[in-house]
Design a protein around this motif. Structure first.
Motif, PDB file in Angstrom:
ATOM      1  N   GLN A 136       0.849  -1.185   0.000  1.00 57.57           N
ATOM      2  CA  GLN A 136       0.000   0.000   0.000  1.00 57.57           C
ATOM      3  C   GLN A 136       0.885   1.235   0.000  1.00 57.57           C
ATOM      4  O   GLN A 136       1.960   1.240   0.599  1.00 57.57           O
ATOM      5  N   VAL A 137       0.394   2.301  -0.630  1.00 59.65           N
ATOM      6  CA  VAL A 137       1.062   3.600  -0.598  1.00 59.65           C
ATOM      7  C   VAL A 137       0.228   4.511   0.296  1.00 59.65           C
ATOM      8  O   VAL A 137      -0.983   4.642   0.096  1.00 59.65           O
ATOM      9  N   ILE A 138       0.890   5.116   1.284  1.00 60.48           N
ATOM     10  CA  ILE A 138       0.218   6.018   2.207  1.00 60.48           C
ATOM     11  C   ILE A 138       0.711   7.434   1.933  1.00 60.48           C
ATOM     12  O   ILE A 138       1.920   7.688   1.861  1.00 60.48           O
ATOM     13  N   PHE A 139      -0.238   8.354   1.777  1.00 60.60           N
ATOM     14  CA  PHE A 139       0.080   9.763   1.566  1.00 60.60           C
ATOM     15  C   PHE A 139      -0.805  10.576   2.500  1.00 60.60           C
ATOM     16  O   PHE A 139      -2.026  10.428   2.481  1.00 60.60           O
ATOM     17  N   GLN A 140      -0.191  11.382   3.340  1.00 60.79           N
ATOM     18  CA  GLN A 140      -0.893  12.208   4.314  1.00 60.79           C
ATOM     19  C   GLN A 140      -1.847  11.380   5.163  1.00 60.79           C
ATOM     20  O   GLN A 140      -2.982  11.768   5.430  1.00 60.79           O
ATOM     21  N   GLY A 141      -1.389  10.202   5.567  1.00 63.35           N
ATOM     22  CA  GLY A 141      -2.156   9.345   6.457  1.00 63.35           C
ATOM     23  C   GLY A 141      -3.247   8.517   5.803  1.00 63.35           C
ATOM     24  O   GLY A 141      -3.943   7.775   6.486  1.00 63.35           O
ATOM     25  N   MET A 147       8.454  16.139  -4.713  1.00 68.53           N
ATOM     26  CA  MET A 147       9.070  16.086  -3.393  1.00 68.53           C
ATOM     27  C   MET A 147       8.097  15.772  -2.255  1.00 68.53           C
ATOM     28  O   MET A 147       8.479  15.815  -1.089  1.00 68.53           O
ATOM     29  N   ASP A 148       6.853  15.431  -2.566  1.00 69.88           N
ATOM     30  CA  ASP A 148       5.942  14.958  -1.521  1.00 69.88           C
ATOM     31  C   ASP A 148       6.495  13.666  -0.942  1.00 69.88           C
ATOM     32  O   ASP A 148       7.192  12.908  -1.623  1.00 69.88           O
ATOM     33  N   PHE A 149       6.163  13.405   0.325  1.00 68.24           N
ATOM     34  CA  PHE A 149       6.610  12.185   0.991  1.00 68.24           C
ATOM     35  C   PHE A 149       5.498  11.141   0.960  1.00 68.24           C
ATOM     36  O   PHE A 149       4.352  11.437   1.316  1.00 68.24           O
TER      37      PHE A 149
END
Length: 83
Positions: free
Chosen positions: A51-56, A73-75
């Motif tokens: 799974q990819v998690i972005f901003q929770g 550059m987003d994490f």
């Protein structure tokens, strides 16, 4: 197709990587690209989806990068779905 550099880490890893992805890549492909820098090197491989998690939030693996609000550059964090 546009190249988007993301900062990314695999949950069980201690290294944050700069991973280039295409805006036409699926989120499942993003998970594979991030995993290539950690799984089998510092993280044990498992037979489990990722799974990819972005901003929770877990991103839909079938969506394209261009369809989610990812900017250069987003994490993102990648993890095994069962853990």
């Amino acid at each position: 197709m546009a190249l988007i550099p993301l900062t990314a880490a695999f949950r069980e890893d201690f290294v944050v990587q700069l991973v280039p992805v295409e805006d036409s890549d699926t989120i499942a492909t993003v998970a594979q690209k991030v995993a290539a820098h950690a799984v089998g090197l510092r993280v044990a491989p498992r037979q489990s989806p990722m799974q990819v998690i972005f901003q929770g939030k877990v991103l839909d693996p079938e969506k394209k990068v261009a369809d989610v609000p990812l900017s250069p550059m987003d994490f993102v964090e990648v993890r095994y779905a069962d853990g």
